[in-house]
Enzyme design. Structure first.
Site, PDB file in Angstrom:
ATOM      1  N   ASP A 130       0.929  -1.453  -0.361  1.00  0.00           N
ATOM      2  CA  ASP A 130       0.010   0.036  -0.632  1.00  0.00           C
ATOM      3  C   ASP A 130       0.638   1.174   0.066  1.00  0.00           C
ATOM      4  O   ASP A 130       2.203   1.119   0.597  1.00  0.00           O
ATOM      5  CB  ASP A 130      -0.673   0.066   1.237  1.00  0.00           C
ATOM      6  CG  ASP A 130      -2.172  -0.636   1.017  1.00  0.00           C
ATOM      7  OD1 ASP A 130      -2.013  -1.696   0.203  1.00  0.00           O
ATOM      8  OD2 ASP A 130      -2.513  -1.128   2.723  1.00  0.00           O
ATOM      9  N   ASP A 131       0.232   2.410  -0.093  1.00  0.00           N
ATOM     10  CA  ASP A 131       0.370   3.823  -0.200  1.00  0.00           C
ATOM     11  C   ASP A 131       1.470   4.566  -1.281  1.00  0.00           C
ATOM     12  O   ASP A 131       2.324   5.281  -0.754  1.00  0.00           O
ATOM     13  CB  ASP A 131       0.885   3.856   0.975  1.00  0.00           C
ATOM     14  CG  ASP A 131       0.059   4.445   2.675  1.00  0.00           C
ATOM     15  OD1 ASP A 131      -1.156   4.171   1.638  1.00  0.00           O
ATOM     16  OD2 ASP A 131       0.021   3.616   3.785  1.00  0.00           O
ATOM     17  N   HIS A 145       4.032  -2.256   3.005  1.00  0.00           N
ATOM     18  CA  HIS A 145       3.691  -1.520   2.900  1.00  0.00           C
ATOM     19  C   HIS A 145       4.674  -0.602   1.908  1.00  0.00           C
ATOM     20  O   HIS A 145       6.018  -1.152   3.015  1.00  0.00           O
ATOM     21  CB  HIS A 145       3.607  -0.423   3.302  1.00  0.00           C
ATOM     22  CG  HIS A 145       1.971  -0.452   4.304  1.00  0.00           C
ATOM     23  ND1 HIS A 145       1.852  -1.063   4.945  1.00  0.00           N
ATOM     24  CD2 HIS A 145       0.930   0.654   4.502  1.00  0.00           C
ATOM     25  CE1 HIS A 145      -0.190  -0.395   5.305  1.00  0.00           C
ATOM     26  NE2 HIS A 145       0.203   0.516   5.547  1.00  0.00           N
TER      27      HIS A 145
END
Length: 310
Positions: free
Chosen positions: A114-115, A257
């Site tokens: 993610d991100d 992440h």
């Protein structure tokens, strides 16, 4: 209510066919079965997979007939015709799964990150994936997709990885109105298409915060995942790896992440996670491959957020 009525109608048709199976289904002898091309699920070898096949397979499992194409009846290719095959065939006929056979490999997992994207941090994860020759799915933030991160996005696609939607920003969306939710997702989809040439199939909610409005407004399959607290800077690579490895099982989605404030030892954790799970017999796939291999049809209207598939 409409779906319930349709399901009831299908089951009623199956029951009626089962009551007259010996009249309507042709007898299959060994010679004709061997001569025909095998289509998984077509247990009477008539060229189609339908309710007659379901009824005939049920009759076989109950010991009422022996005249079936056993090779076609093995819907999970485990060399055994049993109730699992009947259940798989029923799911296929009802549209719950999209293909037969259902792959019986119970060692499939999906890494997701993610991100991102980020020009410095995302390549550190990509280097590890490239080192071990495994794919992953990157759930991207729309506002981070721009000309400067375009080379990172191209590398992700060229490596055989997949891109998903993680909204336009980082804020939770569960308090948003439908119009705001739709704009965040559609703007992110457009940015992903612009820079990767692909359209996302999956959505992960920021902070895993999901509302009924989001489920109605977002036309993508929701995923959560096995987490490892890698958004907490104090967790070590070993602690992150331990959390992922302990949550590994058939069909697991791992939530990690590629982008977080430094120190961020998730790339180092991959040096533990990937070899350990490979040694345990796991295969790493993208989210799309995971759903396809598990025979689970993507359904944005099923109001589910998957951590394990199925």
């Amino acid at each position: 209510m409409r779906n319930l009525k349709n399901l009831t109608r299908v089951l009623l048709i199956m029951a009626l066919i089962a009551s007259c199976i010996f009249v309507q289904s042709p007898v299959i002898n060994a010679e004709s079965a061997a001569a025909a091309a095998v289509q998984c699920g077509d247990v009477n070898s008539d060229g189609s997979v339908d309710a007659i096949d379901f009824a005939l397979l049920k009759s076989y499992i109950l010991g009422k007939t022996t005249s079936i194409n056993k090779e076609a009846a093995e819907t999970n290719a485990d060399s055994s015709v049993d109730a699992i095959d009947l259940a798989n065939l029923q799911k296929f006929l009802l549209g719950t799964i999209s293909k037969l056979p259902v792959v019986s490999n119970n060692k499939i997992v999906a890494l997701t990150f993610d991100d991102g994207p980020d020009v410095t941090l995302t390549p550190l994860v990509l280097d590890k994936l490239d080192k071990y020759k495994v794919p992953a799915t990157f759930m991207m933030i729309g506002q981070k997709l721009n000309d400067s991160t375009a080379p990172v996005v191209r590398r992700i696609i060229n490596m055989g990885c997949e891109i998903g939607n993680h909204s336009w920003g980082y804020s939770s969306m569960s308090g948003m109105q439908a119009a705001e939710i739709k704009k965040s997702v559609s703007d992110t989809n457009a940015a992903i298409l612009k820079y990767s040439g692909t359209t996302p199939k999956f959505f992960r909610a920021p902070n895993l915060s999901i509302s009924s409005t989001m489920l109605s407004a977002i036309d993508l399959t929701f995923v959560n995942g096995v987490t490892c607290n890698d958004w907490v800077q104090s967790t070590s690579a070993q602690e992150r790896a331990n959390a992922i490895i302990s949550g590994a099982r058939d069909g697991a989605i791992f939530l990690m992440h590629d982008v977080q404030p430094l120190p961020h030892p998730t790339p180092e954790a991959l040096d533990i996670i990937i070899p350990t799970l490979k040694n345990q017999g796991y295969e790493f796939v993208t989210l799309s491959q995971l759903f396809e291999r598990k025979g689970v049809k993507l359904s944005p209207t099923d109001d589910k957020a998957y951590t394990y598939v199925p």
